[in-house]
Design a protein around this motif. Structure first.
Motif, PDB file in Angstrom:
ATOM      1  N   GLU A  57       1.565   9.442  -5.558  1.00 43.32           N
ATOM      2  CA  GLU A  57       1.859  10.713  -4.992  1.00 43.32           C
ATOM      3  C   GLU A  57       2.673  11.450  -6.163  1.00 43.32           C
ATOM      4  OE1 GLU A  57       4.213  10.689  -1.505  1.00 43.32           O
ATOM      5  OE2 GLU A  57       2.576   9.853  -0.399  1.00 43.32           O
ATOM      6  N   ARG A  85       0.758  -1.084  -0.067  1.00 44.05           N
ATOM      7  CA  ARG A  85      -0.023   0.017   0.112  1.00 44.05           C
ATOM      8  C   ARG A  85       0.927   1.340  -0.140  1.00 44.05           C
ATOM      9  NH1 ARG A  85      -4.130   0.001   4.864  1.00 44.05           N
ATOM     10  NH2 ARG A  85      -2.200   0.053   6.012  1.00 44.05           N
ATOM     11  N   ASN A 122       0.788   4.235  -2.778  1.00 43.43           N
ATOM     12  CA  ASN A 122       0.741   5.534  -2.493  1.00 43.43           C
ATOM     13  C   ASN A 122       1.500   6.612  -3.104  1.00 43.43           C
ATOM     14  OD1 ASN A 122      -1.564   5.084  -0.810  1.00 43.43           O
ATOM     15  ND2 ASN A 122      -0.629   4.716   0.899  1.00 43.43           N
TER      16      ASN A 122
END
Length: 439
Positions: free
Chosen positions: A418, A410, A414
């Motif tokens: 980003e 995860r 992310n």
């Protein structure tokens, strides 16, 4: 793309749910000895050899229980209407019953392929009834034991025997988006507002539009096709209580889409079925935009926008990547905000990241936050590359994929989000051991 649908029908307790699970190769349906326990239709996508199809399970039809059976019969009729192949499941151990003939009478009216699936043939009692079922008068018969996994391969061969290979002829530069959601949330009105013309029927009666309608159009020079899936069920009083039963058209529309526009009714808020429909779109790997419709009916809009955004993020945490648009299809307020979001998530869905840039980001992320050790061993990432788009899929070459913890996966996702704009699209991360053959 999954074109075909197969429905399981029959009286209670003949083993439909067990057969459903066996065909799906996972436990989905509720199995219990109490006849009629499967009250809702269940759906799954099945791939067999070079074919795929949606499998629908239905509740057992029992003429002896009128109060309970009314909705069961309706959902079975809807499944029969939607299916390309019908599996008429009978109990080889018990033999023919009056209920079997009731189901037979429902099926003979169709023009569709019916396969009589004689289940429980592992029972010694089945020998006494092995020829009884030919009295039903159908052409195709298959002996199986769903519990013992006997005859399942032959059944799948018979199901898919006449299926044709899918051919995608539509050009890649045509953006296809489907408008999905529960009945009466304003899907047809939204399509009309987008097209600015009355191409589909709009009505306050849920389920007016029975079939998915494809409408091609051009938006600022970009070719598009909008798929209206308002037909989740038939109109009429007897169908008003069973809105969740007719999903196959929506599943097929999702399969054909690049982007799914999930419509929620601002007046009613979020219900469980909204999440089910969103789950189908995510599982299919589609880009998603959430639309809160009927925004004109809401007072204190600024306060409600904050509250509902928070509520949507809490309830749809599994599609936290999806942008949210608040609008009114009826008044066309804020309708102009939707198409740019659809275009944006479509581009993100098909985005390709340069391998060198991708590895720079992953190496920095790894150095910034080393994965935890497990029994003295630590995950090492050697290389990362993007293997496909729609949805964007990334393969990580590692020392031992067994060391990958879900929290670190995860974290990597992310970091990708980003660093690169993947708003609106799911992304897939795969891990491969160094030297392991290509998947």
């Amino acid at each position: 793309m999954t074109k075909y649908a197969v429905a399981l029908v029959g009286r209670p307790n003949v083993g439909k749910s067990t057969l459903f699970n066996r065909l799906a190769q996972k436990n989905i349906a509720i199995i219990e000895d109490t006849p009629g326990i499967t009250r809702d239709r269940l759906y799954t996508k099945i791939t067999f050899e070079n074919h795929s199809f949606h499998l629908i399970d239905t509740g057992g039809i029992d003429i002896g229980k009128e109060d309970f059976n009314k909705e069961i019969k309706i959902q079975a009729e809807l499944a029969i209407e939607e299916a390309d192949v019908i599996l008429f499941v009978v109990d080889g151990k018990e033999g023919l019953t009056q209920n079997d003939f009731i189901v037979r009478d429902m099926l003979v009216k169709t023009q569709k392929k019916v396969i009589v699936v004689i289940n429980k043939i592992d029972s010694k009692l089945a020998r006494d009834h092995q020829y009884d079922f030919y009295e039903l008068g159908f052409e195709h018969y298959q002996n199986v034991s769903a519990e013992q996994n006997d005859g399942i391969y032959d059944l799948l061969k018979e199901i898919t025997k006449d299926f044709k290979e899918e051919e995608e002829k539509e050009e890649d530069n045509v953006l296809k988006f489907s408008v999905i959601g529960r009945p009466n949330v304003g899907k047809s009105s939204l399509v009309n507002a987008l097209l600015n013309e009355e191409r589909v029927i709009v009505s306050n009666i849920a389920g007016t539009t029975r079939d998915a309608i494809d409408t091609p159009f051009t938006y600022y020079g970009q070719e598009m096709i909008v798929i209206d899936t308002a037909g989740l069920r038939k109109k009429g009083k007897i169908y008003e209580a069973v809105e969740k039963y007719s999903l196959i058209r929506t599943l097929r529309a999702i399969d054909r889409s690049d982007v799914c526009v999930l419509v929620i009714n601002a007046e009613e808020g979020i219900i469980e079925h909204d999440k089910h429909i969103a789950g189908y779109a995510k599982d299919a790997g589609k880009a998603i935009v959430i639309v809160v419709n009927k925004w004109d009916t809401i007072q204190n809009k600024e306060e409600e926008l904050k509250r509902m955004t928070k509520e949507i993020r809490a309830n749809f945490s599994f599609i936290s990547f999806a942008p949210i648009v608040f609008l009114s299809a009826l008044t066309k307020r804020r309708i102009h905000t939707l198409m740019p979001e659809i275009q944006k998530v479509y581009q993100n869905h098909k985005k390709t990241i340069k391998t060198s840039l991708l590895n720079d980001v992953i190496n920095d992320a790894y150095a910034l936050n080393l994965p935890p050790t497990y029994k003295g061993k630590r995950l090492k990432i050697y290389f990362c590359n993007q293997t496909q788009t729609a949805p964007p899929t990334f393969r990580f070459q590692v020392n031992n994929k067994g060391l990958v913890h879900f929290s670190y996966e995860r974290y990597l996702e992310n970091k990708l989000r980003e660093s690169f704009d993947f708003e609106g699209t799911p992304i897939v991360i795969q891990f491969k051991n160094k030297g392991e053959e290509e998947i």
